[in-house]
Design a protein around this motif. Structure first.
Motif: not given
Length: 261
Positions: A250-255
């Protein structure tokens, strides 16, 4: 000390940590804190077990990877920014003095209820505890007030500022001060404020920005509660949602999507 607090008792009911230390000093300077009741945190093993039962193994594994690969390194890299926020907001994070602390196993324990009844507080300020049971909330007649790192009821749970940014919802990236009920961040709203993160800010620094923005609101809420003049606000419109810790994916996707750090 505020004149309205003369002869009044403010009790801080909290978990251990920097935010509790900061809240203590801010409230003690303004009103005088009578006592700090600190609960023993839930063990990591028990916490992971509960999360797994609720979210599933895959999600919890992703959250662990996020913590190890992103959150821990990010915290180390953000020390200067955190220091500057403390300096700019005049946040005192020295540990709560030992002689002001009463330790309990849990905020929901019989010993905690007995302590609250004995202390006879006029206002109880809550910070960083597990969900407080109705039995505790009704054991004394004074209000319980909490500062939540998110705009409720849209961003309940944890990391409300971060999640608002991932949703491109800067209009609801902020902090709430609310009355405590047995739900998860569902209590009536007293006040809310927004934060304005800079390019220097990230997942690790958002909560400190929220705490700094929430302190003036909390002080005013305590002041009003001591005078019996708390006024509740209408909640913002939108879907009430309970948010958890981000997974690595999730973190990598939103970044990638919108640059949220």
């Amino acid at each position: 000390m505020s004149a309205v607090a003369t002869g009044k008792k403010i009790v801080l009911l909290a978990g251990p940590g920097e935010s509790t230390d900061i809240l203590f000093h801010a409230l003690d300077e303004e009103f005088g804190v009578h006592r700090v009741i600190i609960e023993t945190p839930i063990s990591q093993q028990q916490l992971l077990k509960r999360r797994t039962q609720k979210l599933g193994y895959a999600t919890v594994a992703g959250q662990i990877l996020f913590k190890l690969l992103i959150a821990v390194p990010l915290a180390k890299a953000s020390q200067l920014r955190l220091k500057n926020i403390r300096l700019q907001a005049k946040l005192d994070n020295r540990p709560v003095p030992d002689d002001r602390v009463l330790s309990v196993a849990s905020v929901n324990s019989a010993e905690c209820i007995a302590a609250l009844q004995e202390l006879q507080a006029d206002v109880i300020v809550v910070n960083g505890t597990r969900i407080i049971s109705k039995k505790v909330l009704t054991s004394v007649s004074c209000p319980f007030i909490n500062t939540h790192a998110g705009i409720t009821p849209l961003y309940r749970g944890v990391h409300g500022g971060y999640w608002a940014l991932t949703q491109n919802d800067r209009a609801h990236c902020g902090v709430s001060v609310h009355l405590v009920d047995p739900g998860i961040d569902t209590g009536a709203i007293i006040a809310q404020a927004l934060i304005e993160p800079t390019s220097e800010d990230n997942f690790v620094t958002y909560p400190l920005l929220q705490l700094a923005a929430g302190l003036p609101l909390l002080k005013q809420a305590v002041y009003d509660a001591l005078r019996g003049e708390v006024q509740l606000k209408k909640p913002p419109t939108g879907e009430s949602r309970l948010w958890s810790h981000p997974t690595l994916a999730e973190y990598l996707r939103y970044r990638r999507m919108n640059g949220t750090q």
